[in-house]
Design an enzyme around this catalytic site. Structure first.
Site, PDB file in Angstrom:
ATOM      1  N   ARG A 181      19.295  -9.179 -16.733  1.00 10.28           N
ATOM      2  CA  ARG A 181      18.275  -8.338 -16.067  1.00 10.28           C
ATOM      3  C   ARG A 181      19.020  -7.230 -17.009  1.00 10.28           C
ATOM      4  O   ARG A 181      20.104  -6.309 -17.187  1.00 10.28           O
ATOM      5  CB  ARG A 181      18.645  -8.290 -14.699  1.00 10.28           C
ATOM      6  CG  ARG A 181      18.455  -7.149 -14.437  1.00 10.28           C
ATOM      7  CD  ARG A 181      18.909  -7.012 -12.483  1.00 10.28           C
ATOM      8  NE  ARG A 181      18.627  -5.795 -11.843  1.00 10.28           N
ATOM      9  CZ  ARG A 181      18.799  -4.479 -11.563  1.00 10.28           C
ATOM     10  NH1 ARG A 181      20.408  -4.441 -10.940  1.00 10.28           N
ATOM     11  NH2 ARG A 181      18.503  -3.554 -11.378  1.00 10.28           N
ATOM     12  N   GLU A 188      17.833  -0.246  -5.814  1.00  6.78           N
ATOM     13  CA  GLU A 188      18.773   0.974  -5.241  1.00  6.78           C
ATOM     14  C   GLU A 188      18.424   2.471  -4.774  1.00  6.78           C
ATOM     15  O   GLU A 188      19.262   3.392  -5.628  1.00  6.78           O
ATOM     16  CB  GLU A 188      20.792   1.151  -6.012  1.00  6.78           C
ATOM     17  CG  GLU A 188      21.155   0.052  -6.200  1.00  6.78           C
ATOM     18  CD  GLU A 188      22.785   0.176  -6.345  1.00  6.78           C
ATOM     19  OE1 GLU A 188      23.024   0.916  -6.713  1.00  6.78           O
ATOM     20  OE2 GLU A 188      23.666  -0.778  -6.401  1.00  6.78           O
TER      21      GLU A 188
HETATM   22  O1  LGS Z   1      26.707   1.022 -13.037  1.00  3.63           O
HETATM   23  C1  LGS Z   1      25.975   0.728 -12.006  1.00  3.63           C
HETATM   24  C2  LGS Z   1      26.987  -0.066 -10.747  1.00  3.63           C
HETATM   25  C3  LGS Z   1      28.922  -0.054 -11.314  1.00  3.63           C
HETATM   26  O2  LGS Z   1      28.432   0.138  -9.597  1.00  3.63           O
HETATM   27  C4  LGS Z   1      24.652   0.651 -11.354  1.00  3.63           C
HETATM   28  O3  LGS Z   1      24.077   1.720 -12.365  1.00  3.63           O
HETATM   29  C5  LGS Z   1      24.105   0.035 -10.825  1.00  3.63           C
HETATM   30  O4  LGS Z   1      22.732  -0.242  -9.770  1.00  3.63           O
HETATM   31  C6  LGS Z   1      25.125  -0.086  -9.610  1.00  3.63           C
HETATM   32  O5  LGS Z   1      25.625   0.912  -8.284  1.00  3.63           O
HETATM   33  N1  LGS Z   1      26.030  -0.031  -9.588  1.00  3.63           N
HETATM   34  C7  LGS Z   1      27.572   0.627  -8.593  1.00  3.63           C
HETATM   35  N2  LGS Z   1      27.660   0.675  -7.965  1.00  3.63           N
HETATM   36  C8  LGS Z   1      28.687   1.440  -6.612  1.00  3.63           C
HETATM   37  C9  LGS Z   1      28.220   1.742  -5.682  1.00  3.63           C
HETATM   38  C10 LGS Z   1      28.705   2.312  -5.048  1.00  3.63           C
HETATM   39  C11 LGS Z   1      28.829   2.293  -3.139  1.00  3.63           C
HETATM   40  C12 LGS Z   1      29.237   2.272  -2.423  1.00  3.63           C
HETATM   41  C13 LGS Z   1      29.473   1.602  -1.111  1.00  3.63           C
HETATM   42  C14 LGS Z   1      31.314   2.103  -0.712  1.00  3.63           C
HETATM   43  C15 LGS Z   1      31.398   0.781   0.280  1.00  3.63           C
END
Ligand code: LGS
Length: 489
Positions: A100, A190
Protein backbone atom coordinates in the site's frame (compact mmCIF):
# COMPACT_ATOMS: atom_id res chain seq x y z
CA UNK A 1 -31.35 -36.23 7.20
CA UNK A 2 -31.33 -33.46 9.80
CA UNK A 3 -29.19 -35.49 12.20
CA UNK A 4 -26.75 -36.24 9.36
CA UNK A 5 -26.32 -32.52 8.65
CA UNK A 6 -25.87 -31.89 12.33
CA UNK A 7 -23.19 -34.56 12.51
CA UNK A 8 -21.44 -33.12 9.48
CA UNK A 9 -21.44 -29.62 10.97
CA UNK A 10 -20.25 -30.95 14.32
CA UNK A 11 -17.43 -32.97 12.75
CA UNK A 12 -16.25 -30.08 10.61
CA UNK A 13 -16.43 -27.77 13.62
CA UNK A 14 -14.24 -30.11 15.68
CA UNK A 15 -11.90 -30.47 12.71
CA UNK A 16 -11.57 -26.70 12.25
CA UNK A 17 -11.04 -26.06 15.94
CA UNK A 18 -8.39 -28.78 16.20
CA UNK A 19 -6.70 -27.68 13.00
CA UNK A 20 -6.69 -24.02 13.83
CA UNK A 21 -5.79 -24.11 17.48
CA UNK A 22 -3.48 -27.15 17.62
CA UNK A 23 -0.10 -26.24 19.13
CA UNK A 24 -1.32 -22.71 19.69
CA UNK A 25 -1.01 -22.12 15.98
CA UNK A 26 -3.42 -19.95 14.09
CA UNK A 27 -3.56 -20.17 10.32
CA UNK A 28 -4.53 -17.30 8.05
CA UNK A 29 -7.70 -17.96 6.08
CA UNK A 30 -7.32 -18.94 2.45
CA UNK A 31 -6.90 -15.89 0.18
CA UNK A 32 -6.03 -13.62 3.10
CA UNK A 33 -3.68 -10.85 1.90
CA UNK A 34 -0.59 -9.76 3.84
CA UNK A 35 1.33 -6.58 3.09
CA UNK A 36 2.91 -3.38 4.31
CA UNK A 37 2.10 0.31 3.88
CA UNK A 38 3.71 3.72 3.33
CA UNK A 39 2.62 7.19 2.20
CA UNK A 40 4.12 9.51 -0.42
CA UNK A 41 5.20 12.48 1.70
CA UNK A 42 6.65 10.22 4.37
CA UNK A 43 9.03 8.32 2.07
CA UNK A 44 9.45 9.81 -1.40
CA UNK A 45 11.54 12.94 -0.89
CA UNK A 46 12.27 14.74 -4.17
CA UNK A 47 9.92 17.48 -2.99
CA UNK A 48 10.77 19.77 -5.91
CA UNK A 49 12.00 17.17 -8.40
CA UNK A 50 10.37 15.43 -11.36
CA UNK A 51 8.29 18.53 -12.08
CA UNK A 52 6.39 18.24 -8.79
CA UNK A 53 4.40 21.18 -7.41
CA UNK A 54 4.41 22.31 -3.78
CA UNK A 55 2.25 20.37 -1.36
CA UNK A 56 0.73 21.65 1.83
CA UNK A 57 3.25 19.53 3.76
CA UNK A 58 6.20 21.06 1.86
CA UNK A 59 4.91 24.50 2.67
CA UNK A 60 4.07 23.78 6.31
CA UNK A 61 7.32 22.07 7.26
CA UNK A 62 9.37 24.78 5.53
CA UNK A 63 7.42 27.56 7.25
CA UNK A 64 7.20 25.96 10.70
CA UNK A 65 10.23 23.77 11.43
CA UNK A 66 9.70 24.44 15.13
CA UNK A 67 6.43 22.54 14.98
CA UNK A 68 8.24 19.36 13.93
CA UNK A 69 9.90 17.69 16.92
CA UNK A 70 13.36 17.47 15.35
CA UNK A 71 12.89 20.44 13.00
CA UNK A 72 13.01 18.09 10.01
CA UNK A 73 10.87 17.68 6.91
CA UNK A 74 10.17 15.24 4.07
CA UNK A 75 12.38 16.99 1.48
CA UNK A 76 14.49 13.84 1.12
CA UNK A 77 12.81 11.43 3.57
CA UNK A 78 13.70 7.85 2.51
CA UNK A 79 14.53 9.07 -1.01
CA UNK A 80 12.14 6.48 -2.42
CA UNK A 81 11.71 8.67 -5.49
CA UNK A 82 15.12 7.40 -6.51
CA UNK A 83 15.26 4.16 -4.55
CA UNK A 84 11.90 2.62 -5.38
CA UNK A 85 13.50 -0.40 -7.04
CA UNK A 86 15.34 -1.17 -3.82
CA UNK A 87 12.06 -0.80 -1.91
CA UNK A 88 10.33 -3.24 -4.23
CA UNK A 89 13.21 -5.68 -3.80
CA UNK A 90 12.74 -5.44 -0.01
CA UNK A 91 9.03 -6.13 -0.47
CA UNK A 92 9.78 -9.06 -2.70
CA UNK A 93 12.27 -10.47 -0.16
CA UNK A 94 9.56 -10.14 2.49
CA UNK A 95 7.19 -12.04 0.23
CA UNK A 96 4.22 -9.69 0.67
CA UNK A 97 1.03 -10.11 -1.32
CA UNK A 98 0.51 -6.35 -1.62
CA UNK A 99 2.10 -2.97 -1.06
CA UNK A 100 0.00 0.00 0.00
CA UNK A 101 1.46 3.35 -1.06
CA UNK A 102 -0.01 6.75 -1.86
CA UNK A 103 0.17 9.08 -4.83
CA UNK A 104 1.39 12.63 -4.38
CA UNK A 105 -1.28 14.79 -5.99
CA UNK A 106 1.12 17.69 -6.82
CA UNK A 107 3.63 15.27 -8.36
CA UNK A 108 1.03 14.32 -10.95
CA UNK A 109 -0.75 17.67 -11.17
CA UNK A 110 1.83 20.36 -10.28
CA UNK A 111 -0.65 23.24 -10.50
CA UNK A 112 -3.24 21.23 -8.59
CA UNK A 113 -5.66 21.35 -11.50
CA UNK A 114 -6.23 18.47 -13.88
CA UNK A 115 -5.55 20.42 -17.06
CA UNK A 116 -1.76 20.17 -16.63
CA UNK A 117 -0.50 16.62 -16.24
CA UNK A 118 3.14 16.10 -15.32
CA UNK A 119 4.24 13.09 -17.34
CA UNK A 120 7.48 12.66 -15.43
CA UNK A 121 5.61 12.43 -12.11
CA UNK A 122 3.11 10.02 -13.59
CA UNK A 123 5.93 7.85 -14.93
CA UNK A 124 7.36 7.49 -11.44
CA UNK A 125 4.16 5.75 -10.32
CA UNK A 126 3.85 3.77 -13.55
CA UNK A 127 7.38 2.46 -13.08
CA UNK A 128 6.72 1.63 -9.44
CA UNK A 129 3.56 -0.26 -10.34
CA UNK A 130 5.30 -2.16 -13.16
CA UNK A 131 8.12 -3.08 -10.81
CA UNK A 132 5.63 -4.39 -8.23
CA UNK A 133 3.64 -6.38 -10.76
CA UNK A 134 6.82 -7.91 -12.17
CA UNK A 135 7.48 -9.29 -8.69
CA UNK A 136 3.90 -10.44 -8.27
CA UNK A 137 3.01 -7.82 -5.64
CA UNK A 138 -0.42 -6.21 -5.85
CA UNK A 139 -0.38 -2.40 -5.76
CA UNK A 140 -2.85 -0.94 -3.20
CA UNK A 141 -3.08 2.72 -4.11
CA UNK A 142 -4.20 5.51 -1.75
CA UNK A 143 -5.23 8.55 -3.76
CA UNK A 144 -4.88 11.05 -0.96
CA UNK A 145 -2.75 10.73 2.17
CA UNK A 146 -2.92 14.41 3.27
CA UNK A 147 -0.48 16.09 0.82
CA UNK A 148 -2.77 18.20 -1.37
CA UNK A 149 -1.36 21.02 -3.53
CA UNK A 150 -0.59 24.10 -1.45
CA UNK A 151 -2.44 26.37 -3.87
CA UNK A 152 -5.76 25.01 -2.60
CA UNK A 153 -4.88 25.82 0.98
CA UNK A 154 -4.71 29.46 0.02
CA UNK A 155 -8.38 29.08 -0.82
CA UNK A 156 -9.31 27.44 2.47
CA UNK A 157 -8.32 23.85 1.74
CA UNK A 158 -10.82 21.37 3.14
CA UNK A 159 -12.99 24.14 4.56
CA UNK A 160 -13.80 25.04 0.95
CA UNK A 161 -16.38 22.78 -0.67
CA UNK A 162 -14.64 23.29 -4.04
CA UNK A 163 -12.08 20.74 -2.82
CA UNK A 164 -14.69 18.11 -3.64
CA UNK A 165 -14.43 19.08 -7.32
CA UNK A 166 -10.67 19.53 -7.38
CA UNK A 167 -9.91 16.16 -5.82
CA UNK A 168 -12.46 14.48 -8.08
CA UNK A 169 -10.68 15.79 -11.17
CA UNK A 170 -7.39 14.51 -9.76
CA UNK A 171 -8.92 11.11 -8.98
CA UNK A 172 -10.20 10.80 -12.54
CA UNK A 173 -6.65 11.32 -13.87
CA UNK A 174 -5.29 8.65 -11.52
CA UNK A 175 -7.99 6.13 -12.46
CA UNK A 176 -7.48 6.75 -16.16
CA UNK A 177 -3.68 6.60 -16.08
CA UNK A 178 -2.97 4.02 -13.37
CA UNK A 179 -6.27 2.19 -13.05
CA UNK A 180 -5.65 -0.36 -15.82
CA UNK A 181 -2.97 -1.98 -13.65
CA UNK A 182 -4.39 -1.31 -10.15
CA UNK A 183 -7.20 -3.37 -8.67
CA UNK A 184 -7.29 -1.86 -5.16
CA UNK A 185 -7.86 1.84 -4.61
CA UNK A 186 -8.31 3.81 -1.42
CA UNK A 187 -9.84 7.26 -1.71
CA UNK A 188 -8.82 9.16 1.41
CA UNK A 189 -6.69 8.23 4.40
CA UNK A 190 -8.05 8.98 7.89
CA UNK A 191 -10.35 12.01 7.55
CA UNK A 192 -10.48 12.39 11.35
CA UNK A 193 -6.74 12.80 11.75
CA UNK A 194 -6.44 15.17 8.79
CA UNK A 195 -9.34 17.34 9.97
CA UNK A 196 -8.72 17.09 13.71
CA UNK A 197 -5.01 17.75 13.74
CA UNK A 198 -4.67 19.78 10.55
CA UNK A 199 -7.77 22.01 10.75
CA UNK A 200 -8.92 21.79 14.38
CA UNK A 201 -5.42 22.04 15.79
CA UNK A 202 -1.94 23.04 14.70
CA UNK A 203 -0.36 19.59 14.92
CA UNK A 204 -0.32 18.63 11.25
CA UNK A 205 -0.41 20.62 8.00
CA UNK A 206 -2.07 22.98 7.24
CA UNK A 207 -2.18 23.75 10.98
CA UNK A 208 -5.27 25.92 10.73
CA UNK A 209 -6.16 25.75 14.44
CA UNK A 210 -9.84 26.38 13.80
CA UNK A 211 -11.22 24.38 16.72
CA UNK A 212 -14.38 22.31 16.51
CA UNK A 213 -16.19 24.32 13.79
CA UNK A 214 -13.24 23.81 11.45
CA UNK A 215 -13.12 20.09 12.17
CA UNK A 216 -16.82 19.60 11.48
CA UNK A 217 -16.64 21.55 8.23
CA UNK A 218 -13.53 19.72 7.04
CA UNK A 219 -15.06 16.29 7.80
CA UNK A 220 -18.22 17.28 5.95
CA UNK A 221 -16.32 18.18 2.79
CA UNK A 222 -13.97 15.19 2.97
CA UNK A 223 -16.94 12.84 3.28
CA UNK A 224 -18.57 14.36 0.19
CA UNK A 225 -15.26 14.18 -1.68
CA UNK A 226 -14.88 10.50 -0.88
CA UNK A 227 -18.40 9.75 -2.14
CA UNK A 228 -17.77 11.62 -5.37
CA UNK A 229 -14.48 9.79 -5.96
CA UNK A 230 -16.25 6.47 -5.39
CA UNK A 231 -19.03 7.30 -7.87
CA UNK A 232 -16.51 8.39 -10.50
CA UNK A 233 -14.74 5.05 -10.22
CA UNK A 234 -17.97 3.11 -10.09
CA UNK A 235 -19.59 4.78 -13.10
CA UNK A 236 -16.66 5.56 -15.37
CA UNK A 237 -13.97 2.96 -14.68
CA UNK A 238 -15.10 -0.11 -12.78
CA UNK A 239 -16.60 -1.81 -15.80
CA UNK A 240 -13.29 -1.80 -17.66
CA UNK A 241 -10.87 -1.98 -14.78
CA UNK A 242 -12.74 -4.41 -12.52
CA UNK A 243 -11.14 -3.05 -9.37
CA UNK A 244 -12.39 -2.19 -5.95
CA UNK A 245 -12.35 1.07 -3.99
CA UNK A 246 -12.88 2.06 -0.36
CA UNK A 247 -12.09 4.58 2.33
CA UNK A 248 -9.57 4.16 5.19
CA UNK A 249 -10.71 5.17 8.67
CA UNK A 250 -8.72 5.41 11.89
CA UNK A 251 -10.62 3.55 14.59
CA UNK A 252 -9.04 3.43 17.98
CA UNK A 253 -10.32 0.87 20.48
CA UNK A 254 -12.29 1.50 23.64
CA UNK A 255 -12.51 -0.66 26.74
CA UNK A 256 -15.09 0.38 29.35
CA UNK A 257 -13.85 1.47 32.77
CA UNK A 258 -17.00 0.04 34.26
CA UNK A 259 -17.85 -3.25 32.51
CA UNK A 260 -21.53 -2.24 32.22
CA UNK A 261 -20.78 1.09 30.58
CA UNK A 262 -21.46 -0.03 27.02
CA UNK A 263 -22.85 3.46 26.39
CA UNK A 264 -19.37 4.94 26.78
CA UNK A 265 -17.89 2.42 24.34
CA UNK A 266 -20.59 3.18 21.81
CA UNK A 267 -20.30 6.94 22.22
CA UNK A 268 -16.54 6.73 21.71
CA UNK A 269 -17.03 4.56 18.64
CA UNK A 270 -19.61 6.83 17.02
CA UNK A 271 -17.49 9.95 17.42
CA UNK A 272 -14.28 8.23 16.39
CA UNK A 273 -15.16 5.72 13.71
CA UNK A 274 -18.89 6.16 13.18
CA UNK A 275 -18.67 9.84 12.23
CA UNK A 276 -17.74 8.90 8.67
CA UNK A 277 -18.50 5.17 8.78
CA UNK A 278 -22.18 5.55 9.66
CA UNK A 279 -22.77 7.74 6.63
CA UNK A 280 -21.12 5.20 4.32
CA UNK A 281 -21.72 1.75 5.82
CA UNK A 282 -24.98 1.89 7.81
CA UNK A 283 -28.38 1.09 6.32
CA UNK A 284 -29.78 4.55 7.08
CA UNK A 285 -26.74 6.63 6.16
CA UNK A 286 -26.14 10.14 7.54
CA UNK A 287 -24.12 11.00 10.64
CA UNK A 288 -24.82 8.79 13.70
CA UNK A 289 -28.02 9.84 15.46
CA UNK A 290 -26.28 9.99 18.83
CA UNK A 291 -23.73 12.36 17.37
CA UNK A 292 -26.35 14.65 15.89
CA UNK A 293 -28.18 15.04 19.20
CA UNK A 294 -25.07 15.28 21.30
CA UNK A 295 -23.39 17.92 19.15
CA UNK A 296 -26.64 19.89 18.87
CA UNK A 297 -27.08 19.90 22.66
CA UNK A 298 -23.47 20.76 23.31
CA UNK A 299 -23.45 23.49 20.68
CA UNK A 300 -26.40 25.05 22.46
CA UNK A 301 -24.63 24.75 25.81
CA UNK A 302 -21.57 26.40 24.30
CA UNK A 303 -23.72 29.33 23.14
CA UNK A 304 -24.13 28.57 19.43
CA UNK A 305 -27.60 29.05 17.95
CA UNK A 306 -27.18 26.14 15.53
CA UNK A 307 -25.47 22.77 15.82
CA UNK A 308 -21.82 22.83 14.78
CA UNK A 309 -22.38 19.58 12.92
CA UNK A 310 -23.41 20.60 9.38
CA UNK A 311 -26.51 18.89 8.00
CA UNK A 312 -26.35 16.40 5.17
CA UNK A 313 -29.30 16.88 2.80
CA UNK A 314 -31.30 13.76 1.97
CA UNK A 315 -29.75 13.84 -1.52
CA UNK A 316 -26.26 13.75 -0.02
CA UNK A 317 -27.27 11.02 2.44
CA UNK A 318 -28.37 8.81 -0.46
CA UNK A 319 -25.35 9.74 -2.57
CA UNK A 320 -22.88 8.87 0.22
CA UNK A 321 -24.52 5.65 1.45
CA UNK A 322 -22.85 2.45 0.25
CA UNK A 323 -19.81 4.15 -1.26
CA UNK A 324 -17.10 1.75 -0.09
CA UNK A 325 -16.44 -1.78 -1.30
CA UNK A 326 -14.55 -2.58 1.91
CA UNK A 327 -13.92 -1.09 5.34
CA UNK A 328 -10.33 0.19 5.37
CA UNK A 329 -9.24 0.13 9.01
CA UNK A 330 -6.19 1.77 10.55
CA UNK A 331 -5.72 0.71 14.14
CA UNK A 332 -2.89 1.20 16.62
CA UNK A 333 -4.13 1.46 20.19
CA UNK A 334 -7.03 1.81 22.64
CA UNK A 335 -8.31 3.87 25.54
CA UNK A 336 -10.33 3.19 28.64
CA UNK A 337 -13.59 5.11 28.41
CA UNK A 338 -16.23 6.17 30.89
CA UNK A 339 -19.43 8.15 30.68
CA UNK A 340 -19.15 11.49 32.41
CA UNK A 341 -21.65 14.29 32.97
CA UNK A 342 -21.90 16.43 29.85
CA UNK A 343 -18.81 18.52 29.25
CA UNK A 344 -18.77 22.18 28.33
CA UNK A 345 -17.80 21.57 24.73
CA UNK A 346 -14.37 23.11 24.72
CA UNK A 347 -12.04 21.31 22.37
CA UNK A 348 -13.29 19.01 19.69
CA UNK A 349 -12.70 15.69 21.40
CA UNK A 350 -14.76 16.83 24.38
CA UNK A 351 -17.84 16.88 22.20
CA UNK A 352 -17.95 13.10 22.51
CA UNK A 353 -18.82 13.30 26.20
CA UNK A 354 -16.66 10.34 27.21
CA UNK A 355 -13.68 10.53 29.46
CA UNK A 356 -10.61 8.73 28.14
CA UNK A 357 -7.72 7.30 30.11
CA UNK A 358 -5.16 4.51 29.90
CA UNK A 359 -4.02 1.70 32.12
CA UNK A 360 -0.46 2.66 33.10
CA UNK A 361 0.52 -1.00 33.03
CA UNK A 362 -0.08 -1.22 29.26
CA UNK A 363 3.32 -1.59 27.53
CA UNK A 364 4.67 1.62 25.97
CA UNK A 365 6.03 2.47 22.54
CA UNK A 366 8.09 5.48 21.46
CA UNK A 367 4.87 7.42 20.76
CA UNK A 368 3.06 8.93 23.77
CA UNK A 369 -0.29 7.95 22.34
CA UNK A 370 0.57 4.34 21.49
CA UNK A 371 0.18 1.67 24.18
CA UNK A 372 -0.05 -2.04 23.48
CA UNK A 373 -3.69 -3.18 23.91
CA UNK A 374 -4.39 -6.11 21.55
CA UNK A 375 -7.81 -6.83 23.12
CA UNK A 376 -8.91 -3.40 21.93
CA UNK A 377 -8.10 -4.44 18.35
CA UNK A 378 -10.30 -7.51 18.58
CA UNK A 379 -13.09 -5.43 20.12
CA UNK A 380 -12.99 -2.75 17.42
CA UNK A 381 -13.10 -5.38 14.67
CA UNK A 382 -16.11 -6.96 16.38
CA UNK A 383 -17.84 -3.60 16.81
CA UNK A 384 -17.36 -2.64 13.14
CA UNK A 385 -18.61 -6.06 12.04
CA UNK A 386 -21.69 -5.83 14.24
CA UNK A 387 -22.48 -2.24 13.46
CA UNK A 388 -22.26 -2.51 9.66
CA UNK A 389 -23.41 -6.04 8.90
CA UNK A 390 -20.07 -7.77 8.64
CA UNK A 391 -18.36 -5.83 5.84
CA UNK A 392 -15.07 -7.04 4.37
CA UNK A 393 -12.42 -5.36 6.53
CA UNK A 394 -9.01 -4.47 5.13
CA UNK A 395 -6.60 -3.58 7.92
CA UNK A 396 -4.53 -0.98 6.10
CA UNK A 397 -2.29 0.09 8.98
CA UNK A 398 -1.18 -1.48 12.24
CA UNK A 399 2.22 -0.99 13.78
CA UNK A 400 4.52 -0.06 16.62
CA UNK A 401 7.06 2.74 17.11
CA UNK A 402 10.46 2.63 18.72
CA UNK A 403 13.48 4.91 18.70
CA UNK A 404 16.09 2.85 16.91
CA UNK A 405 17.53 -0.63 16.76
CA UNK A 406 17.43 -3.42 14.27
CA UNK A 407 16.82 -5.88 17.12
CA UNK A 408 13.20 -4.75 17.49
CA UNK A 409 11.78 -7.44 19.74
CA UNK A 410 9.10 -5.07 21.10
CA UNK A 411 7.75 -4.60 17.57
CA UNK A 412 7.65 -8.36 17.09
CA UNK A 413 5.69 -8.90 20.28
CA UNK A 414 3.28 -6.07 19.39
CA UNK A 415 2.67 -7.49 15.91
CA UNK A 416 2.29 -11.01 17.26
CA UNK A 417 -0.34 -9.98 19.81
CA UNK A 418 -2.28 -7.80 17.36
CA UNK A 419 -2.27 -10.34 14.55
CA UNK A 420 -3.41 -12.97 17.03
CA UNK A 421 -6.27 -10.71 18.17
CA UNK A 422 -7.28 -10.23 14.53
CA UNK A 423 -7.22 -13.96 13.78
CA UNK A 424 -9.35 -14.65 16.86
CA UNK A 425 -11.82 -12.04 15.65
CA UNK A 426 -11.99 -13.96 12.37
CA UNK A 427 -12.24 -17.49 13.79
CA UNK A 428 -14.05 -17.00 17.07
CA UNK A 429 -16.19 -13.96 16.32
CA UNK A 430 -16.87 -14.60 12.64
CA UNK A 431 -15.51 -11.26 11.40
CA UNK A 432 -14.73 -10.84 7.75
CA UNK A 433 -11.15 -9.51 7.78
CA UNK A 434 -9.53 -9.99 4.38
CA UNK A 435 -6.21 -8.15 4.43
CA UNK A 436 -3.61 -6.83 6.84
CA UNK A 437 -0.80 -4.32 6.35
CA UNK A 438 2.01 -3.52 8.76
CA UNK A 439 2.73 0.18 9.11
CA UNK A 440 5.36 0.58 7.82
CA UNK A 441 7.78 -0.96 5.35
CA UNK A 442 10.39 1.69 6.18
CA UNK A 443 11.26 4.03 9.02
CA UNK A 444 10.02 7.33 7.65
CA UNK A 445 9.00 10.94 8.28
CA UNK A 446 6.46 10.50 11.07
CA UNK A 447 4.68 13.85 10.56
CA UNK A 448 4.98 16.11 13.65
CA UNK A 449 7.37 13.64 15.29
CA UNK A 450 9.84 13.99 12.40
CA UNK A 451 12.29 11.09 12.38
CA UNK A 452 12.15 10.55 16.16
CA UNK A 453 9.59 7.74 16.06
CA UNK A 454 10.32 4.74 13.86
CA UNK A 455 7.61 2.41 12.61
CA UNK A 456 9.57 0.51 9.96
CA UNK A 457 10.22 -3.17 9.48
CA UNK A 458 13.32 -1.85 7.73
CA UNK A 459 15.71 0.61 9.34
CA UNK A 460 16.63 3.69 7.29
CA UNK A 461 19.79 5.63 8.07
CA UNK A 462 18.72 9.26 7.74
CA UNK A 463 22.18 10.65 8.35
CA UNK A 464 23.63 8.78 5.43
CA UNK A 465 23.01 10.46 2.06
CA UNK A 466 22.40 7.06 0.52
CA UNK A 467 19.57 6.44 3.02
CA UNK A 468 20.86 2.90 3.59
CA UNK A 469 18.15 0.38 4.36
CA UNK A 470 18.77 -2.44 6.86
CA UNK A 471 16.04 -5.00 7.56
CA UNK A 472 15.23 -5.34 11.25
CA UNK A 473 14.47 -8.59 13.08
CA UNK A 474 10.78 -7.92 12.54
CA UNK A 475 11.40 -8.29 8.80
CA UNK A 476 12.64 -11.82 9.33
CA UNK A 477 9.75 -12.56 11.68
CA UNK A 478 7.10 -11.17 9.30
CA UNK A 479 8.68 -12.91 6.31
CA UNK A 480 8.25 -16.22 8.12
CA UNK A 481 4.60 -15.43 8.93
CA UNK A 482 3.91 -14.65 5.28
CA UNK A 483 5.73 -17.71 3.99
CA UNK A 484 4.06 -20.16 6.37
CA UNK A 485 0.66 -18.41 6.51
CA UNK A 486 0.47 -19.13 10.20
CA UNK A 487 1.09 -17.46 13.53
CA UNK A 488 2.84 -19.60 16.09
CA UNK A 489 3.65 -18.43 19.59
O1 LGS B 1 2.50 7.47 9.95
C1 LGS B 1 1.19 7.45 10.23
C2 LGS B 1 0.78 6.40 11.21
C3 LGS B 1 1.57 6.29 12.48
O2 LGS B 1 0.60 6.56 13.53
C4 LGS B 1 0.29 7.30 9.00
O3 LGS B 1 0.67 8.16 7.97
C5 LGS B 1 -1.13 7.63 9.37
O4 LGS B 1 -2.00 7.22 8.36
C6 LGS B 1 -1.60 7.09 10.72
O5 LGS B 1 -2.36 8.10 11.31
N1 LGS B 1 -0.54 6.75 11.65
C7 LGS B 1 -0.60 6.84 12.99
N2 LGS B 1 -1.67 7.13 13.62
C8 LGS B 1 -1.79 7.46 14.96
C9 LGS B 1 -3.13 8.02 15.25
C10 LGS B 1 -3.12 8.54 16.64
C11 LGS B 1 -4.49 8.67 17.12
C12 LGS B 1 -4.53 8.71 18.61
C13 LGS B 1 -5.53 7.73 19.12
C14 LGS B 1 -5.59 7.74 20.61
C15 LGS B 1 -6.46 6.65 21.13
Amino acid sequence: MASYSFLRVAVSFIFIVTYVFANDTLYFPKDFLLGTATAAYQIEGGWNESGKGESVWDWWTHENPSLIRDGSNGDVACDSLHKYKEDVQLLSDLGVDFYRFSISWPRILPTGYANVINQEGLNYYKNLINELLAKDIKPFVTLYHWDHPEIFERMGGWTNEMMVEWISDYARVVFKELGPKVKYFMSINEPNVLCGEGYGENVKAPGKNLGSPGVFLCMHNVLKAHAKIYHIYDKEFRKYQEGTIGIVLPCSGALPKNPNDTAAVNMHFQFNCGWIAHAIFSKTGDYPEIMKTHVADNSKLAGFSKSLLPELSSEWVQYIKGTSDFFGLNHYTSKIVETVPRMKGEGWYDFSGVKQSIDPSWPKSASDWLRVVPDGFREIIKKISKEYDNPPIYVMENGFSDKCCTFDHLRISYLYSYIKAMLLAIYEDGCNVKAYAVWSLLDNFEWGAGYTERFGLVNVNFTDSNRTRTPKWSTIWYKNIIATRKLTS
